[in-house]
Motif scaffolding. Structure first.
Motif, PDB file in Angstrom:
ATOM      1  N   ARG A 168       0.720  -1.098   0.033  1.00 44.33           N
ATOM      2  CA  ARG A 168      -0.102   0.416   0.086  1.00 44.33           C
ATOM      3  C   ARG A 168       0.799   0.904  -0.283  1.00 44.33           C
ATOM      4  O   ARG A 168       2.062   1.581   0.693  1.00 44.33           O
ATOM      5  N   ILE A 219      -3.278   0.478  -3.453  1.00 47.39           N
ATOM      6  CA  ILE A 219      -3.319  -1.188  -3.338  1.00 47.39           C
ATOM      7  C   ILE A 219      -2.343  -1.718  -4.540  1.00 47.39           C
ATOM      8  O   ILE A 219      -4.062  -2.013  -5.075  1.00 47.39           O
ATOM      9  N   SER A 487      -8.884  -0.526  -2.396  1.00 49.63           N
ATOM     10  CA  SER A 487      -9.898   0.193  -1.597  1.00 49.63           C
ATOM     11  C   SER A 487     -10.948   0.209  -2.304  1.00 49.63           C
ATOM     12  O   SER A 487     -11.519  -0.125  -0.486  1.00 49.63           O
TER      13      SER A 487
END
Length: 729
Positions: A168, A219, A487
Motif C-alpha cells: 500500500r 494498493i 481500496s
C-alpha cells in the motif's frame, strides 16, 4: 488507464478471532495468540478499508480523471480491537498496522545537505522545497510550485519493495489553485525490470483546485519480474499551481493465508438439475509470511445444509507434490433443492484455526430458468440459447446512431449514461441488448449521480434501479465497475451482492486495466473483462497477453468479455507528442486483437468505443465502420462454433508452436474447426495434427481450400492473419 506513460522517463483464550461477513462469502479468521508475532495482522487488510482516487469518467474511460472518489478511511470496531490487542502485546511483525514504513524521511522532516530539499528524495529544487509553515504533521512538508504548464517534474525515491509483494502506498496532499486538464497532485509507484526498463505502475488520481489535506492511496501487488521500485510525489502533466505533500507511506501488506476459488459451479453457486454433479473448489495457500510450509497445515472441507447439518466432509493434508495449490471435490449429486454452504478451514500444525472460507451454494429446483445466465462452459445463455455478446461502449443511446449501429451483426452496447426507459425501449425495438451501467454509483466520485450523496445512499438506489429494469427485454447484464482500485473492494462486493439479490436473471460485468490483480476482485463480478489498448503504444500481441493473464487470474473459471481497442490515443492526448504517437488501429489489427482474445478464452467482446470511431482523426467513420461491420459478421458467423460445448478430439500443433500463434479448436455439427491467429509478432508456417486423415480443410469466409495431409494440414500465416479452418473428417 491501460498504459500510463512511465513517469520515470521524466526525471482471554488461546485465539484472537474476528469475522467479515458477506452474502456470497463469509470469512472468519482465527489466529493463535502464541503465533501472533508472525501471523496476526496479516489479515487486518480484510478489516480496514478506505477510498482512493482512480482514473475513470462517465462519458469516457480517459476523461474526467479527477472524478474518482476519496472516501475517508474506515476502521471497523472489531479491527480496531484487534489493533489495540496487538499493540498491548507489543506489536506484530507483518501486520498492516506494524509493518515498517519503507519510505525514507516520509514526513520531510530532515533536509538534505543543501537545506532546500528533503533527505532521501530527488527532485528539481526550482519546483520542490521544504515548507515549515504548512504541515499536516511534524515540522515540514514538501512544497511544489509550478507556473509553467510545459514543465513536468517529479520528486522521487527508490523504495525497497520486493517482487511479488502486495503493498500500500499513500500520502496526504493539499492544493492551492492547481489547474489543468488532468487530475492534479498525487503519488505513484512504478516498477522496473533487471534491465531498468519500466514494467508498470499504479497511478491513483489526484487533487486539483484548492483543497485541504486529502489522503491519496493505492494498493497493488508487484509482479514477480519487478527488480526495483520508485515512489513519486508529483502533479500531473500539463498542470500548474501549488501543492504540499506530507506523511508519505509505502508498506508491505499481506493477503490472508488461505484463498479459495469456486471452480464449479461457476455462476453464483448455482447447481441446476443439469449439473454440475460435483462441487469443485481451488485452494491456494499463501504461507510464506506465516513461517509455514504447505505440509505443516491441514485443510478441512465440509458441505452443510442451510439449517446446519453436515452433508459431506473431509480432512486433507497437502502433499509436497500438491504444493500450495490444489483442488477439493465434493459430490453434488442427490442434493435436494435448497441452500448449502461449502466451508474450507485452514488449521496450523497444532490444529488451531488460521482461517475459514465460506461459499454459498444453492440447488435450484429447475421450475424456473433465468432469462440470462452463465453455464459451466462459461457461455452466456439467453433464454437457454448460447449468446456471444458482440458490442461497443457508447456514451448515450439515440435514434440516429442506433439505426446505423443496428445495421450490423453487433448485438449489444454498453452506454456509460445509465439509460432511461425510452432508451431501453429504443434498443429493444432495434433488436439490441443493453449492458446497463451503474459503474459510477459510488458516493464521492465526481461522476456519481447527484441522488447518491453518501455511501448509505448506494444500496437503496442500486436496488431500486435494478428492480426497475430487471424485467426489461433489452437488459443483458449489469456493469458494476470501470477500473476502480482495490481500496473499493468492500463496496464493490456489496454492489455485486445487492444486484445478485435483486436480479435472478442477469449477470454482472466489470472491466479492469489492472489485469494482474484480477484475482483480488473475484467476489465482485460474474463476468470479467480487461482492456488492452496497445495500438499507438505497443504491439497488437498485448491483447493476447492480457487475456491469457486475466483467464489465469480467475483460474479459467469465470467468463471473460474482453474490450479490444478501436480508439486513436490522440483522442485522449494531453500533449502534442502524445497526439502524434496516436493512430487508429487498422482493420487487420482490430480483427487480430479480437480473435486473439477469443483464442485465449473470451466468450464475448465489447469494443472501445463507438464514439471514438465517430471522431478518430486519421480515418473516416465510413472506412472504419465498413471494416468493423465485416469483422462483426465474421465473428457472428463463427459464434455457433465458438460457443459449441461438443467434445473436441485431440488436436495439436506439430513441433514447437510459434510464439506468434494463438489458436483454439472446436467441434460443431459433425465438423472440426481450428481458429489460428497471428498476433503480429512474426510469421511463417504452422502445421496441425488431427485425430485422423481429413477429407477436406477449408478457410471460412474465403472459399479457399487448404491442402490436407494424412495426419492433418499446414498453412502459412502472415502478421495479423486470422484463419478459421472448417475440417471434415
Amino acid at each position: 488507464m491501460s498504459y500510463p506513460d512511465s513517469l520515470l522517463k521524466q526525471g482471554g483464550g488461546s485465539q484472537l478471532c474476528w469475522k467479515t461477513a458477506r452474502k456470497t462469502e463469509h470469512r472468519e479468521v482465527r489466529v493463535p495468540l502464541g503465533n501472533l508475532f508472525n501471523r496476526l495482522l496479516h489479515v487486518l487488510p480484510e478489516c480496514i478499508s478506505g477510498g482512493l482516487d482512480q482514473e475513470g469518467g462517465v462519458m469516457s474511460r480517459f476523461e474526467n480523471m479527477e472524478s474518482a472518489a476519496r472516501a475517508p478511511a474506515r476502521i471497523t470496531a472489531v479491527a480496531l480491537l484487534a489493533v489495540l490487542t496487538v499493540l498491548a502485546l507489543g506489536g506484530v511483525r507483518g501486520s498492516e498496522a506494524t509493518e515498517p514504513n519503507l519510505v525514507e524521511n516520509p514526513g520531510f522532516e530532515q533536509p538534505s545537505a543543501g537545506g532546500l530539499a528533503a533527505q532521501g528524495w530527488q527532485g528539481n529544487r526550482q519546483i520542490f522545497s521544504l515548507d515549515p509553515e504548512v504541515t499536516r504533521s511534524g515540522t515540514a512538508s514538501l512544497k511544489y510550485v509550478n507556473t509553467d504548464a510545459k514543465r513536468y517534474v517529479l520528486c522521487t525515491q527508490k523504495v525497497p519493495l520486493q517482487a511479488g509483494w502486495k503493498c500500500r502506498v499513500s500520502a496526504w496532499v493539499k492544493t492551492e489553485k492547481v489547474i489543468g486538464e488532468d487530475s492534479g497532485a498525487t503519488i505513484c509507484l512504478e516498477w522496473q525490470g533487471k534491465d531498468g526498463k519500466w514494467l508498470g505502475g499504479v497511478y491513483p488520481s489526484g487533487v486539483k483546485g484548492t483543497r485541504d489535506w486529502t489522503r491519496i492511496e493505492a494498493i497493488t501487488r508487484l509482479p514477480e519480474d519487478a527488480a526495483s521500485c520508485n515512489l513519486a510525489c508529483y502533479v500531473r502533466q500539463g498542470m500548474t499551481g501549488t501543492a504540499w505533500f506530507d506523511d508519505v507511506e509505502a508498506v508491505r501488506i499481506a493477503d490472508p493465508p488461505l484463498d479459495t476459488v469456486l471452480l464449479s459451479p461457476v455462476y453464483r453457486g448455482r447447481i441446476t438439475p443439469a449439473g454440475p454433479e460435483e462441487i469443485c473448489g481451488r485452494v491456494r495457500l499463501r504461507l510464506a509470511d506465516y513461517d509455514l510450509q504447505p505440509q505443516q497445515v491441514r485443510v478441512q472441507v465440509a458441505l452443510r445444509s442451510a439449517d446446519g447439518p453436515v452433508r459431506w466432509e473431509t480432512d486433507l493434508q497437502p502433499t509436497e507434490q500438491q504444493g500450495d495449490q490444489f483442488d477439493v471435490r465434493v459430490p453434488a449429486r442427490g442434493l435436494e433443492p435448497g441452500r448449502y454452504e461449502l466451508t474450507i478451514r485452514l488449521a496450523d500444525p497444532a490444529g488451531r484455526e488460521l482461517q475459514l472460507r465460506r461459499h454459498e451454494l444453492v440447488r435450484l429446483a429447475g421450475d424456473r430458468r433465468p432469462h440470462c445466465e452463465i453455464d459451466q462452459q462459461l457461455r452466456l445463455l439467453v433464454d437457454g440459447r448460447p449468446f456471444f455478446p458482440l458490442g461497443m461502449y457508447w456514451s448515450g443511446i439515440n435514434e440516429k446512431d442506433i439505426q446505423v449501429y443496428a445495421d450490423s451483426k453487433f448485438n449489444c452496447l454498453m452506454p456509460y449514461g445509465s439509460p432511461n426507459a425510452q432508451q431501453m425501449d429504443l434498443a429493444h425495438r432495434h433488436g439490441l441488448k443493453v449492458i446497463y451501467s451503474v459503474k459510477d454509483w459510488y458516493a464521492g466520485m465526481g461522476s456519481c449521480p447527484k441522488f447518491i450523496q453518501t455511501e448509505a445512499d448506494e444500496e437503496p438506489q442500486i436496488r431500486a434501479r435494478v428492480r426497475e429494469y430487471r424485467n426489461h427485454p433489452a437488459l443483458l447484464a449489469w456493469y458494476l465497475n470501470d477500473e476502480l482500485p482495490q481500496s473499493y473492494l468492500p463496496r464493490l462486493e456489496a454492489h455485486q451482492r445487492w444486484v445478485a439479490e435483486e436480479d435472478f436473471d442477469h449477470p454482472t460485468w466489470v472491466v479492469l486495466y489492472q489485469y494482474r490483480e484480477v484475482a483480488a476482485y473475484l467476489n465482485t463480478f460474474d463476468v470479467i473483462g480487461t482492456d488492452p489498448y496497445p495500438i499507438g503504444r505497443g504491439p497488437a500481441s498485448t491483447a493476447a497477453a492480457w487475456t491469457a493473464e486475466t483467464f489465469r487470474q480467475v483460474e479459467r473459471a469465470r467468463p471473460m468479455w474482453q474490450v479490444p481497442q478501436l480508439h486513436n490515443w490522440a483522442n485522449y492526448a494531453k500533449s502534442e507528442a502524445e497526439r502524434q504517437r496516436g493512430r487508429t488501429p487498422t482493420v487487420d489489427e482490430v480483427r487480430s486483437m479480437a480473435w486473439q482474445c477469443i483464442c485465449e478464452g473470451a466468450t464475448g467482446l465489447v469494443f472501445y468505443s463507438w464514439y471514438d470511431v465517430k471522431r478518430n482523426p486519421d480515418v473516416t467513420f465510413d472506412a472504419q465502420w465498413t471494416g468493423l461491420k465485416q469483422i462483426a459478421a465474421e465473428i457472428d458467423r463463427a459464434a455457433p462454433m465458438l460457443l459449441s460445448a461438443e467434445p473436441v478430439p485431440a488436436i495439436k500443433v506439430v513441433g514447437p508452436a510459434p510464439s506468434w500463434l494463438r489458436w483454439l479448436a472446436r467441434s460443431h455439427a459433425g465438423k472440426l474447426y481450428v481458429a489460428a491467429v497471428n498476433d503480429g509478432d512474426g510469421e511463417g508456417p504452422v502445421a496441425f495434427a488431427l485425430p485422423g486423415a481429413p477429407r477436406s480443410v477449408r478457410v471460412l469466409g474465403q472459399n479457399a481450400a487448404v491442402p490436407a495431409t494424412p495426419a492433418g494440414f499446414q498453412d502459412t500465416l502472415k502478421p495479423l492473419a486470422v484463419r478459421v479452418y472448417e475440417i471434415e473428417m
